[in-house]
Scaffold this motif. Structure first.
Motif: not given
Length: 70
Positions: A50-69
């Motif tokens: 379970v993560v906070t909204a800010s952690v989830w938003d940071a994850f989504l932002d990173g995924a969209k920018r290809g950080e985890f590719d």
């Protein structure tokens, strides 16, 4: 409602593109207070993260920018 009850009744969903990979994916569910629960589809009985909204938003932002590719 306590967290355990909220997790039991959560509206779990997974990405629509995950259907062809044999089920190896995660599911997410929105929770109160903007939190997000995350679990493995192959182990739905395990306690989810379970993560906070800010952690989830940071994850989504990173995924969209290809950080985890790879």
């Amino acid at each position: 409602m306590d967290l355990n009850e909220e997790l039991r009744t959560a509206d779990w969903r997974k990405a629509s593109k995950s259907g062809s990979n044999g089920g190896d994916c995660i599911e997410v569910a929105p929770l109160s207070g903007g939190r997000v629960a995350i679990r493995d589809t192959e182990r739905p009985g395990q306690v989810p993260f379970v993560v906070t909204a800010s952690v989830w938003d940071a994850f989504l932002d990173g995924a969209k920018r290809g950080e985890f590719d790879f």
